[in-house]
Design an enzyme around this catalytic site. Structure first.
Site, PDB file in Angstrom:
ATOM      1  CE1 TYR A 162      -9.678  -0.412  -5.086  1.00  0.00           C
ATOM      2  CE2 TYR A 162     -11.562  -0.697  -6.557  1.00  0.00           C
ATOM      3  CZ  TYR A 162     -11.049  -0.531  -5.289  1.00  0.00           C
ATOM      4  OH  TYR A 162     -11.903  -0.475  -4.214  1.00  0.00           O
ATOM      5  CE  LYS A 166      -9.914  -3.263  -2.995  1.00  0.00           C
ATOM      6  NZ  LYS A 166      -9.575  -3.238  -1.569  1.00  0.00           N
TER       7      LYS A 166
HETATM    8  P1  NAD Z   1     -10.135   6.052   1.206  1.00  0.00           P
HETATM    9  O1  NAD Z   1      -9.188   6.344   0.094  1.00  0.00           O
HETATM   10  O2  NAD Z   1     -11.193   7.050   1.511  1.00  0.00           O
HETATM   11  O3  NAD Z   1      -9.315   5.810   2.549  1.00  0.00           O
HETATM   12  C1  NAD Z   1      -8.146   5.063   2.591  1.00  0.00           C
HETATM   13  C2  NAD Z   1      -7.358   5.517   3.806  1.00  0.00           C
HETATM   14  O4  NAD Z   1      -6.143   4.763   3.823  1.00  0.00           O
HETATM   15  C3  NAD Z   1      -6.954   6.996   3.762  1.00  0.00           C
HETATM   16  O5  NAD Z   1      -7.282   7.638   4.971  1.00  0.00           O
HETATM   17  C4  NAD Z   1      -5.445   6.962   3.562  1.00  0.00           C
HETATM   18  O6  NAD Z   1      -4.761   8.027   4.215  1.00  0.00           O
HETATM   19  C5  NAD Z   1      -5.104   5.632   4.172  1.00  0.00           C
HETATM   20  N1  NAD Z   1      -3.843   5.101   3.661  1.00  0.00           N
HETATM   21  C6  NAD Z   1      -3.350   5.153   2.409  1.00  0.00           C
HETATM   22  N2  NAD Z   1      -2.155   4.564   2.350  1.00  0.00           N
HETATM   23  C7  NAD Z   1      -1.903   4.107   3.589  1.00  0.00           C
HETATM   24  C8  NAD Z   1      -0.813   3.408   4.172  1.00  0.00           C
HETATM   25  N3  NAD Z   1       0.279   3.087   3.452  1.00  0.00           N
HETATM   26  N4  NAD Z   1      -0.893   3.096   5.468  1.00  0.00           N
HETATM   27  C9  NAD Z   1      -1.958   3.444   6.222  1.00  0.00           C
HETATM   28  N5  NAD Z   1      -3.009   4.128   5.732  1.00  0.00           N
HETATM   29  C10 NAD Z   1      -2.963   4.459   4.435  1.00  0.00           C
HETATM   30  O7  NAD Z   1     -10.768   4.628   0.935  1.00  0.00           O
HETATM   31  P2  NAD Z   1     -12.164   4.060   1.443  1.00  0.00           P
HETATM   32  O8  NAD Z   1     -13.202   4.509   0.480  1.00  0.00           O
HETATM   33  O9  NAD Z   1     -12.338   4.327   2.869  1.00  0.00           O
HETATM   34  O10 NAD Z   1     -11.944   2.505   1.145  1.00  0.00           O
HETATM   35  C11 NAD Z   1     -11.459   1.628   2.133  1.00  0.00           C
HETATM   36  C12 NAD Z   1     -11.352   0.245   1.515  1.00  0.00           C
HETATM   37  O11 NAD Z   1     -12.634  -0.143   0.994  1.00  0.00           O
HETATM   38  C13 NAD Z   1     -10.384   0.134   0.346  1.00  0.00           C
HETATM   39  O12 NAD Z   1      -9.775  -1.131   0.362  1.00  0.00           O
HETATM   40  C14 NAD Z   1     -11.262   0.228  -0.862  1.00  0.00           C
HETATM   41  O13 NAD Z   1     -10.720  -0.425  -1.969  1.00  0.00           O
HETATM   42  C15 NAD Z   1     -12.513  -0.490  -0.381  1.00  0.00           C
HETATM   43  N6  NAD Z   1     -13.700  -0.101  -1.137  1.00  0.00           N
HETATM   44  C16 NAD Z   1     -14.201   1.161  -1.045  1.00  0.00           C
HETATM   45  C17 NAD Z   1     -15.324   1.500  -1.790  1.00  0.00           C
HETATM   46  C18 NAD Z   1     -15.914   2.872  -1.736  1.00  0.00           C
HETATM   47  O14 NAD Z   1     -16.836   3.173  -2.504  1.00  0.00           O
HETATM   48  N7  NAD Z   1     -15.455   3.739  -0.845  1.00  0.00           N
HETATM   49  C19 NAD Z   1     -15.926   0.542  -2.623  1.00  0.00           C
HETATM   50  C20 NAD Z   1     -15.344  -0.720  -2.722  1.00  0.00           C
HETATM   51  C21 NAD Z   1     -14.247  -1.049  -1.948  1.00  0.00           C
HETATM   52  N1  SER Z   2     -15.996   2.980  -5.160  1.00  0.00           N
HETATM   53  C1  SER Z   2     -14.858   2.227  -5.568  1.00  0.00           C
HETATM   54  C2  SER Z   2     -14.153   2.889  -6.694  1.00  0.00           C
HETATM   55  O1  SER Z   2     -14.815   3.543  -7.456  1.00  0.00           O
HETATM   56  C3  SER Z   2     -15.281   0.846  -5.988  1.00  0.00           C
HETATM   57  O2  SER Z   2     -14.402  -0.053  -5.452  1.00  0.00           O
HETATM   58  O3  SER Z   2     -12.975   2.722  -6.816  1.00  0.00           O
END
Ligand code: NAD
Ligand code: SER
Length: 336
Positions: A162, A166
């Site tokens: 991951y 990124k």
């Molecule tokens: P999540 O896993 O909750 O949601 C991702 C969504 O993408 C899901 O609804 C899933 O169904 C959808 N998805 C998966 N494959 C897909 C595809 N092929 N086409 C279309 N949709 C698809 O993730 P999140 O927590 O909402 O994170 C969103 C972004 O933010 C990601 O890039 C993640 O790396 C980044 N991020 C999140 C966090 C966190 O703590 N939540 C922290 C750092 C970065």
């Molecule tokens: N909350 C995220 C994870 O744990 C950080 O990108 O993957």
């Protein structure tokens, strides 16, 4: 004062009028996840319900208040069709495998996280999209990075699939900006915590589960050990940062890879102590699993001065304010 301007402290009423008049058409890819669920609601409040298209791999379950389209982020043709048909001007690409899930499925994690980004960057390069938001993560940092107050520019040697995806994505965003002028904007989110949606397979997910379990059962077994301090952020701060970085004038966005972003830092023992202000008998035990090694490779705290200097970033929630808000909202949902 409207509710929005209370939340977005550095936007004025004139800004909001300008957003409404801007005729932006926004596509959110991966809108059913932890961030998308909340982001779409805020974007619709700002730009108007019909101008924000939610999309996800998941089928439409009928719960969407505005336009929704089922879309696989890996399907470039369909993505392009939607961009053209709906006159999309901005894309928020949220679809990804997160740290724990990607570590279990490295090949697909790399494929999804990279190919979806290339599709959006290429469509923008051809001039069909004006602006892209793509989130990065604290996972870009690795064990050789300074762990306390991790600087914006420092050693970056991620050790997870991951984190590697990124970091590569950050470099590509900057490259497309430098080479083709694609307006890419990105934040390195810490672990995100909210009560409206469930987390999707990350290493920081415990910090959401712990609140639910405290209210439901009064106890929680944590998959990280008690001393694992990580950078975290409450979802309202994360949503505000996202929209602020996207709405800042282009010349204020000086970092086109991704900005460090900080909210708070705590470990499982500290969050448990804070929860006991509301659930006095709450007990926590520890059973670290494979996610411990991932967490151990990440920073404990983040220096986000560049984001503050460039576009005025300032978090509003610390641990106790977040706990108060999480508990009071979850009590309504869980019925305690
Ligand atoms: P999540 O896993 O909750 O949601 C991702 C969504 O993408 C899901 O609804 C899933 O169904 C959808 N998805 C998966 N494959 C897909 C595809 N092929 N086409 C279309 N949709 C698809 O993730 P999140 O927590 O909402 O994170 C969103 C972004 O933010 C990601 O890039 C993640 O790396 C980044 N991020 C999140 C966090 C966190 O703590 N939540 C922290 C750092 C970065
Ligand atoms: N909350 C995220 C994870 O744990 C950080 O990108 O993957």
């Amino acid at each position: 004062m409207s509710k929005i301007s209370q939340v977005f402290h550095n936007f004025t009423a004139q800004h909001y009028e300008a957003f409404r008049m801007s005729k932006e058409r926004i596509l959110v890819i991966g809108s059913s996840g932890q961030i998308g669920t909340e982001l779409v609601v805020e974007l619709r409040r700002i730009y108007g319900q019909d101008n924000v298209f939610a999309s996800d791999l998941k089928a439409d379950d009928g719960s969407h208040a505005g336009p929704y389209v089922q879309l696989d982020a890996l399907d470039k043709n369909k993505l392009f069709e939607i961009v053209k048909k709906e006159n999309i001007t901005q894309v928020y690409l949220l679809a990804a495998l997160l740290s724990a899930t990607a570590e279990k499925n490295p090949e697909f994690g790399w494929k999804l996280n990279m190919e979806s980004l290339f599709h959006v960057l290429e469509i923008a390069k051809e001039g069909h999209i004006k602006k892209i938001y793509w989130p990065s993560s604290i996972a870009v940092f690795g064990p050789t990075t300074p762990r306390v107050n991790t600087p914006q520019f420092t050693v970056i040697e991620p050790t997870t699939v991951y984190g590697i995806s990124k970091f590569a994505g950050e470099r590509w965003c900057e490259w497309y900006f430098n080479k083709y002028g694609v307006d890419t904007r990105s934040l390195r989110y810490p672990g995100l915590i909210g009560w409206k949606s469930a987390p999707g397979g990350g290493t920081t997910d415990y910090a959401v589960h712990i609140y639910h379990e405290a209210l439901k059962t009064g106890k929680y077994t944590c998959f990280l050990n008690e001393n694992t301090t990580l950078p975290m952020m409450y979802m309202p701060d994360a949503i505000r940062a996202t929209i602020e970085v996207m709405e800042s004038p282009a010349d204020r966005i000086k970092t086109r890879s991704s900005y460090n972003l900080a909210g708070m830092s705590f470990n499982p023992e500290e969050i448990a102590v804070d929860i006991r202000r509301h659930v006095p008998n709450f007990s926590i035990s520890y059973a670290p699993d494979f996610r411990q090694a991932i967490a151990d490779s990440w920073p404990q705290s983040i220096d986000d001065q560049k984001a503050t200097e460039d576009w005025g970033w300032k978090p509003q929630f610390d641990l106790s304010r977040m706990t108060d808000d999480m508990i009071s909202n979850l009590k309504n949902i869980i019925g305690k």
